[in-house]
Design a protein around this motif. Sequence first.
Motif, PDB file in Angstrom:
ATOM      1  N   ASP A 181      -7.302  -3.412   9.778  1.00 50.75           N
ATOM      2  CA  ASP A 181      -7.156  -4.204   8.295  1.00 50.75           C
ATOM      3  C   ASP A 181      -8.336  -4.668   8.303  1.00 50.75           C
ATOM      4  O   ASP A 181      -9.289  -3.913   6.487  1.00 50.75           O
ATOM      5  N   ASP A 182      -8.489  -5.118   9.234  1.00 57.45           N
ATOM      6  CA  ASP A 182      -9.961  -6.335   8.309  1.00 57.45           C
ATOM      7  C   ASP A 182     -11.337  -5.445   8.769  1.00 57.45           C
ATOM      8  O   ASP A 182     -12.516  -5.371   8.735  1.00 57.45           O
ATOM      9  N   ILE A 183     -10.807  -3.867   9.385  1.00 59.00           N
ATOM     10  CA  ILE A 183     -12.475  -3.410   9.540  1.00 59.00           C
ATOM     11  C   ILE A 183     -13.060  -2.494   8.347  1.00 59.00           C
ATOM     12  O   ILE A 183     -12.321  -2.299   7.929  1.00 59.00           O
ATOM     13  N   LYS A 184     -13.768  -2.876   8.453  1.00 57.05           N
ATOM     14  CA  LYS A 184     -14.951  -2.749   7.041  1.00 57.05           C
ATOM     15  C   LYS A 184     -15.010  -1.514   7.228  1.00 57.05           C
ATOM     16  O   LYS A 184     -16.099  -1.133   8.386  1.00 57.05           O
ATOM     17  N   GLY A 185     -14.982  -0.210   6.365  1.00 54.30           N
ATOM     18  CA  GLY A 185     -15.855   0.755   6.410  1.00 54.30           C
ATOM     19  C   GLY A 185     -14.984   1.949   7.220  1.00 54.30           C
ATOM     20  O   GLY A 185     -16.307   2.816   7.860  1.00 54.30           O
ATOM     21  N   GLY A 186     -14.503   1.673   7.576  1.00 57.15           N
ATOM     22  CA  GLY A 186     -13.473   2.298   8.789  1.00 57.15           C
ATOM     23  C   GLY A 186     -13.014   3.991   8.220  1.00 57.15           C
ATOM     24  O   GLY A 186     -13.371   3.660   6.889  1.00 57.15           O
ATOM     25  N   VAL A 187     -13.323   4.540   8.890  1.00 56.83           N
ATOM     26  CA  VAL A 187     -12.889   6.009   8.309  1.00 56.83           C
ATOM     27  C   VAL A 187     -11.561   6.270   9.395  1.00 56.83           C
ATOM     28  O   VAL A 187     -11.941   6.416  11.167  1.00 56.83           O
ATOM     29  N   ASN A 188     -10.738   7.006   8.794  1.00 53.80           N
ATOM     30  CA  ASN A 188      -9.279   7.657   9.687  1.00 53.80           C
ATOM     31  C   ASN A 188      -9.926   8.120  11.086  1.00 53.80           C
ATOM     32  O   ASN A 188     -10.402   9.660  10.801  1.00 53.80           O
ATOM     33  N   ALA A 189      -9.479   8.255  11.910  1.00 52.22           N
ATOM     34  CA  ALA A 189      -9.970   9.151  12.685  1.00 52.22           C
ATOM     35  C   ALA A 189      -9.204   9.485  13.841  1.00 52.22           C
ATOM     36  O   ALA A 189      -9.624   9.926  15.328  1.00 52.22           O
ATOM     37  N   LYS A 190      -7.708   9.312  13.691  1.00 50.45           N
ATOM     38  CA  LYS A 190      -6.437   9.684  14.231  1.00 50.45           C
ATOM     39  C   LYS A 190      -6.672  11.445  15.729  1.00 50.45           C
ATOM     40  O   LYS A 190      -6.163  11.475  15.884  1.00 50.45           O
ATOM     41  N   ASP A 191      -7.022  12.087  14.162  1.00 54.02           N
ATOM     42  CA  ASP A 191      -7.418  13.539  14.809  1.00 54.02           C
ATOM     43  C   ASP A 191      -8.752  13.692  16.550  1.00 54.02           C
ATOM     44  O   ASP A 191      -8.166  14.217  16.604  1.00 54.02           O
ATOM     45  N   ALA A 192      -9.115  12.674  16.180  1.00 50.97           N
ATOM     46  CA  ALA A 192     -10.150  12.396  17.232  1.00 50.97           C
ATOM     47  C   ALA A 192      -9.935  11.897  18.475  1.00 50.97           C
ATOM     48  O   ALA A 192     -10.815  11.623  19.214  1.00 50.97           O
ATOM     49  N   GLU A 231       1.694   6.484  21.766  1.00 48.21           N
ATOM     50  CA  GLU A 231       1.107   7.711  20.624  1.00 48.21           C
ATOM     51  C   GLU A 231       0.299   6.955  19.749  1.00 48.21           C
ATOM     52  O   GLU A 231       0.015   5.268  19.642  1.00 48.21           O
ATOM     53  N   VAL A 232      -1.056   7.796  19.353  1.00 49.85           N
ATOM     54  CA  VAL A 232      -1.772   6.888  18.549  1.00 49.85           C
ATOM     55  C   VAL A 232      -0.842   6.873  16.954  1.00 49.85           C
ATOM     56  O   VAL A 232      -0.779   7.669  16.322  1.00 49.85           O
ATOM     57  N   ALA A 233      -1.169   5.400  16.877  1.00 54.94           N
ATOM     58  CA  ALA A 233      -0.226   4.848  15.687  1.00 54.94           C
ATOM     59  C   ALA A 233      -1.347   4.953  14.070  1.00 54.94           C
ATOM     60  O   ALA A 233      -1.059   5.730  13.871  1.00 54.94           O
ATOM     61  N   ARG A 234      -2.268   4.142  14.799  1.00 55.68           N
ATOM     62  CA  ARG A 234      -4.080   4.687  13.756  1.00 55.68           C
ATOM     63  C   ARG A 234      -4.926   4.427  14.813  1.00 55.68           C
ATOM     64  O   ARG A 234      -5.213   4.180  15.980  1.00 55.68           O
ATOM     65  N   ALA A 235      -5.996   5.595  13.980  1.00 55.39           N
ATOM     66  CA  ALA A 235      -7.810   5.431  14.837  1.00 55.39           C
ATOM     67  C   ALA A 235      -8.561   5.153  13.305  1.00 55.39           C
ATOM     68  O   ALA A 235      -8.491   6.034  12.841  1.00 55.39           O
ATOM     69  N   LEU A 236      -9.558   3.704  13.731  1.00 57.20           N
ATOM     70  CA  LEU A 236     -10.335   3.825  12.986  1.00 57.20           C
ATOM     71  C   LEU A 236     -11.824   4.404  13.778  1.00 57.20           C
ATOM     72  O   LEU A 236     -12.189   3.789  14.543  1.00 57.20           O
ATOM     73  N   ARG A 237     -12.415   5.014  12.870  1.00 56.20           N
ATOM     74  CA  ARG A 237     -13.996   5.225  13.559  1.00 56.20           C
ATOM     75  C   ARG A 237     -14.836   4.739  12.346  1.00 56.20           C
ATOM     76  O   ARG A 237     -14.979   4.186  11.263  1.00 56.20           O
ATOM     77  N   HIS A 238     -16.215   3.923  13.239  1.00 53.22           N
ATOM     78  CA  HIS A 238     -16.521   2.575  12.775  1.00 53.22           C
ATOM     79  C   HIS A 238     -17.905   2.291  12.532  1.00 53.22           C
ATOM     80  O   HIS A 238     -18.303   2.495  14.236  1.00 53.22           O
TER      81      HIS A 238
END
Length: 153
Positions: A58-69, A146-153
């Motif tokens: 949550d602390d990552i600013k401007g992150g985009v959901n990337a769980k599928d990647a 398992e991938v719980a969450r992934a963010l691309r930033h």
Amino acid sequence: MPGHRTRWTTAAILTTTATMAAALTLTSCSDEDTPSSVASQAASVFASATAEAGRELDDIKGGVNAKDAVRLGTPTTDSDGRTTVEVTAQNTTDSTKSFAVQVNFRNENGDLLDAAVVSVSDVAGGGTGKATARSTHDLSGEVKAEVARALRH
């Protein structure tokens, strides 16, 4: 391109896990605790570890959901007895990006055993990057990742 850096779980997750182990050791000696109450305490501590991992993302600013990647390899046990799993992130953009990935480790019943946050840094546009997620303590039995969450930033 710089090498990929791996960031292990936060100090808070490590502290939470150590606290849980100490609490389980102490409470297992008490006549007042039942196996179900000890298990409940453990579940509560693991929920806290997962929440801490979530806060880190949550602390990552401007992150985009990337769980599928993001894809995970097959969990293995390293020489220190820790469960590891290879994390592969595919960057579908045209520019260099980094990924923050929360990996949950679960037992054969689906119960949460541990959580780790790993960074896959500086993945070139259109490329893939790899990192390794590692449990914070020894995990026994069949462990699934398992991938719980992934963010691309």
